[in-house]
Scaffold this active site. Structure first.
Site, PDB file in Angstrom:
ATOM      1  N   ASP A  50      61.950 -26.732  -6.749  1.00 19.28           N
ATOM      2  CA  ASP A  50      62.900 -25.574  -6.322  1.00 19.28           C
ATOM      3  C   ASP A  50      63.275 -24.827  -7.816  1.00 19.28           C
ATOM      4  O   ASP A  50      64.265 -25.295  -8.369  1.00 19.28           O
ATOM      5  CB  ASP A  50      64.269 -26.110  -5.776  1.00 19.28           C
ATOM      6  CG  ASP A  50      64.755 -27.535  -6.350  1.00 19.28           C
ATOM      7  OD1 ASP A  50      64.008 -28.297  -7.105  1.00 19.28           O
ATOM      8  OD2 ASP A  50      65.743 -27.769  -5.772  1.00 19.28           O
ATOM      9  N   GLU A 106      65.154 -32.853 -19.013  1.00 18.29           N
ATOM     10  CA  GLU A 106      64.630 -32.752 -17.503  1.00 18.29           C
ATOM     11  C   GLU A 106      63.145 -32.080 -17.568  1.00 18.29           C
ATOM     12  O   GLU A 106      62.350 -32.419 -16.745  1.00 18.29           O
ATOM     13  CB  GLU A 106      65.628 -32.156 -16.791  1.00 18.29           C
ATOM     14  CG  GLU A 106      65.116 -31.538 -15.339  1.00 18.29           C
ATOM     15  CD  GLU A 106      65.995 -30.723 -14.439  1.00 18.29           C
ATOM     16  OE1 GLU A 106      66.094 -30.680 -13.406  1.00 18.29           O
ATOM     17  OE2 GLU A 106      66.775 -30.113 -15.335  1.00 18.29           O
TER      18      GLU A 106
END
Length: 551
Positions: A308, A492
């Site tokens: 996403d 991340e």
């Protein structure tokens, strides 16, 4: 007659001798000369100093003023003038390569592997109870969160986190997380996106079957319970099988043109996501010709994918409002469900359950045939997503195409073709690209993500493409290590083209970070020569030696 000194010539000579910038006014210069004072940082580093302060590279302007050059100022300025950094990130990297900056890179860091081991206790959480009205969901055992804004356990993240826990001997946490996931399936019928009530309407890429491969539990009761949970999860993904037709998909099931069954991502709700409410409303407002519920459903389906967001789900790669994730039959999802079916078949065989063994053996065989028929793009020699409404393969080249190799459902010839395509299109200086297009979405170029590196490395190794697998691992570990030495953080995502922290997406870059820690630890165990003593392309000479950490 006494001749007055030529102040202009003196000034010019002093500027040249001291290499002082032109913006320094003559009275200030005279005061410096008269006082015999050494130049200030602004005097000494002129244009570089001005650029760092104007770009607010450091929040406090005093930070860079107090920095100490690592080498001769003349040499630093010569390098800066030869090729001035073109962005704030590049400027920061240049500064950190050339200066010891107080509070940033002046503290020695432990080796990368030790740092990861020290992070597990910091990321461990327990939620046996939650306050009334909280969105959190209770869990019976301790678990590991990704970090940053992600304060709860996430589904597919956890598999890659567990890889590192296994490498570091934290089997207690691995078993605890499997207990938590089994509990979630028993209560809700599936593992939600994350353990918040607003995530219950969707799942994430189904890695539970592969997580069970990491378990060392031998107790028959535990194994039977987990097999039952796995079968229940399969029911969740196949719930639309009874209503799907070749004309219309149903829930997470797509009936292909020949009547075979594959899966898609979906969400049971068609409202804005609680965690991205305003953002979803703004996206839907841009899609003025589409029903808002359709846009919301597709945004949610994109969130279920874990990607996403990405050009994989967009009709127009540069316009999120064109998202049509529910139209896409994803290659990675169907590879994972095939792996789930194979493990259910094996578990049922071991339990002596012949009807179950037969059913899931047939399901796995049928799914593999459908993947070969529809998701193998023979003309381009690659696996690809399938766009259902137009009955054609997606044009987007992505790392998802390596999932069939990862789970072992590709043929050797397909694996060879994928290795060639991967080397030519997806491998960047710092690791594996997510896709080949730049859209500003975080699951597109130039970003690389830890889980996709592991999938690629393990998939290529499975089929004997060991040199390419190790090359990807080396590039990725180099990026992670260099960024760790520069920032002191595990991030991340990363920009694998510039070997910098990643960007894009709906929220700021997060550190912590569960799956990066896990994959890095597992890769360093897989390839010990990639440890701290190795040479990392893209770091400064001091960093390559492993002796002088950056922030």
């Amino acid at each position: 007659m006494v001749r007055k000194p030529d102040l202009g010539n003196i000034e010019a000579s002093a500027r040249k001798r001291l290499k002082l910038p032109m913006f320094l006014c003559a009275p200030v210069l005279a005061a410096l000369l008269c006082a015999n004072a050494p130049p200030s940082p602004a005097d000494q580093f002129g244009d570089l100093f001005a650029a760092v302060q104007k770009e607010h590279v450091f929040a406090d302007g005093k930070t860079f003023a107090d920095a100490v050059p690592k080498r001769a100022p003349d040499a630093i300025m010569a390098d800066y003038e030869r090729a001035a950094p073109g962005s704030s990130a590049a400027l920061r990297a240049f500064v950190l390569d050339n200066f010891v900056v107080p509070g940033v890179n002046d503290r020695p860091l432990p080796p990368l592997r030790e740092h990861i081991r020290a992070l597990w206790p910091q990321l461990e959480r327990r939620t046996p109870n939650v306050p009334p009205g909280s969105s959190a969901i209770t869990l019976p055992a301790p678990y590991v969160v990704p970090g940053g804004r992600f304060r709860e356990i996430y589904y597919w993240d956890s598999y890659f986190t567990m890889l590192g826990l296994v490498a570091d001997g934290r089997d207690d946490l691995v078993e605890g997380m499997l207990e938590d996931f089994s509990s979630l399936i028993e209560r809700f019928g599936h593992i939600p996106n994350g353990t918040r009530t607003y995530y219950l309407s969707r799942s994430q890429p189904p890695f539970f079957a592969l997580m069970l491969d990491l378990s060392r539990a031998t107790d028959g009761t535990i194994r039977a319970r987990r097999l039952a949970a796995l079968r229940k999860e399969h029911n969740y993904w196949m719930a639309g099988e009874v209503c799907a037709t070749t004309a219309e998909a149903c829930k997470r099931v797509v009936r292909m043109p020949d009547g075979s069954v594959l899966n898609r991502y979906w969400d049971d709700r068609d409202t804005p996501r609680d965690e991205s409410f305003a953002e979803d409303q703004a996206t839907a407002a841009k899609a003025s010709t589409r029903p808002t519920g359709e846009v919301f459903r597709n945004l949610r389906a994109g969130a279920e994918s874990g990607w996403d967001f990405s050009s994989r789900w967009l009709s127009d790669p540069h316009d999120l409002s064109t998202i049509h994730a529910t139209d896409v039959v994803p290659v990675d999802l169907n590879a994972l469900i095939w792996a789930m079916e194979k493990r259910i078949e094996k578990g049922c065989r071991q339990a002596g359950d012949q009807p179950c063994t037969r059913e899931f053996g047939q399901r796995a065989t049928a799914r593999k045939a459908a993947v070969q028929r529809f998701l193998w793009h023979a003309k381009q020699n690659r696996f690809a997503d399938w766009i259902a409404p137009s009955s054609r393969p997606s044009k987007v080249v992505s790392s998802a195409s390596l999932f069939p190799l990862f789970v072992g459902m590709a043929t050797p010839a397909q694996a060879g073709a994928m290795a060639k395509a991967t080397r030519s299109t997806l491998v960047a200086d710092g690791g594996l690209r997510t896709t080949t297009v730049r859209t500003g979405q975080q699951w597109d170029a130039p970003n690389g993500w830890a889980p996709l590196q592991w999938v690629a490395v393990e998939g290529l190794r499975r089929y004997g493409h060991n040199a390419l697998a190790q090359d990807i691992a080396a590039r990725w570990i180099g990026t992670v290590n260099c960024t760790y030495l520069e920032t002191g953080k595990m991030l991340e995502k990363y920009d694998v083209e510039e070997r910098l922290p990643g960007g894009g997406g709906e929220y700021p870059l997060q550190d912590g970070f569960g799956w990066t820690n896990g994959v890095t630890a597992a890769l360093l165990d897989r390839y010990p020569t990639l440890g701290p003593a190795a040479t990392f392309q893209g770091c400064s000479p001091a960093d390559r030696s492993g002796t002088t950490p950056r922030p």
